[in-house]
Design a protein around this motif. Sequence first.
Motif: not given
Length: 358
Positions: A67-78
């Motif tokens: 997916g695109e950067p910034g599309s996974d809220p869990t990944y952005v949290s970390s």
Amino acid sequence: MSVLKSGIIDTDVHPWVNGDIKGLLPYLSQSWQKHFDGRYTLPNHALRPPLARASSNRIDEIPPNGGEPGSDPTYVSSQLLDRYNIKHAILSSIQAGKLVSLPNSNEAIALARAFNDFMINEWLTVDPRYKLAACIAVHNPIEAAKEIRRVAQNKSVVAIFMPLFNILMGNQHYHPIYDAAQECGLPIFLHPTGTEGGFSTSLQFAGGVPSTYIERHTSFPQIGMAQLNSLVFEGTFVKFPNLKVVLAEFGYSWLPHVLWRMDQNWRGFRKEIPWITEEPSQIVLDKVRLTSQPVEEPNKNKYLMQIFEMIQAEKTLMFSTDYPHWDNDFPDHTFTSIPEELKQRIFHDTAAEFFSLD
């Protein structure tokens, strides 16, 4: 490593919806799903960043599952919130901002609502540190006002992202929007949308049409200046005394000369605008805030401190990363040589007060 023990408030983070309109289909009615059938992409400006994939996003922030950067809220949290001790991150969807490129107001209204529901359900529920600048379709101010009052029921909605149409912000066209925002206690959030100068409905640049991305990107401060002039001199803050406005990603080093010019002209031509009874600079300093990214740092720190003194940065400036864009500013490399008291204001306190956080 965090900059402040008290935590940081990041006032400009950009979430992404994979698939664009296709990713919003679960949040659209069946009739709108049929309407958009096969047409799943919002239009892009012809002048794009000269980078890999012509994307404005960092390719090293692509989530592990794709997916695109910034599309996974869990990944952005970390990757962002945990790593830099971000206490609150205000989400503003640049995708949603592209709605001003649509000449069909009904399409824009339906998609704005879908974007908001997507962010509320798929981001705000994942991490309480996420806050939302909910998007509206400025084509139809009456419907936009209804959307403001609807999303304001969610306490994690802390601002209203108002993509800029080809009508200056002081125009009475927007009064229903300002009335609803003031009623709900939500600041208006302004940000470049990537449509500027590229579509008939989006706002245009002064002097003509840029021919390269670098020209377009460098000209963004023009937009902030023009909207500020319009808001102040049309008396928007007089008509709506509790309205607040954020200029995100328009820069800040241009503000001193604009305030000086506004005050000078007000003294010379105030008969033309008798409703403005105090210096325009004071109105701006009271009602308007700016974000830090892209950081405009002179090569000598003393010059930066002079700019900060002139714009009263302890009151007007708020930190932002612009994550996950290629030119984002992380907190451990931003304003590293300014006094700690000022850093506390810029990285946390001003935003906490302005958005009524904490």
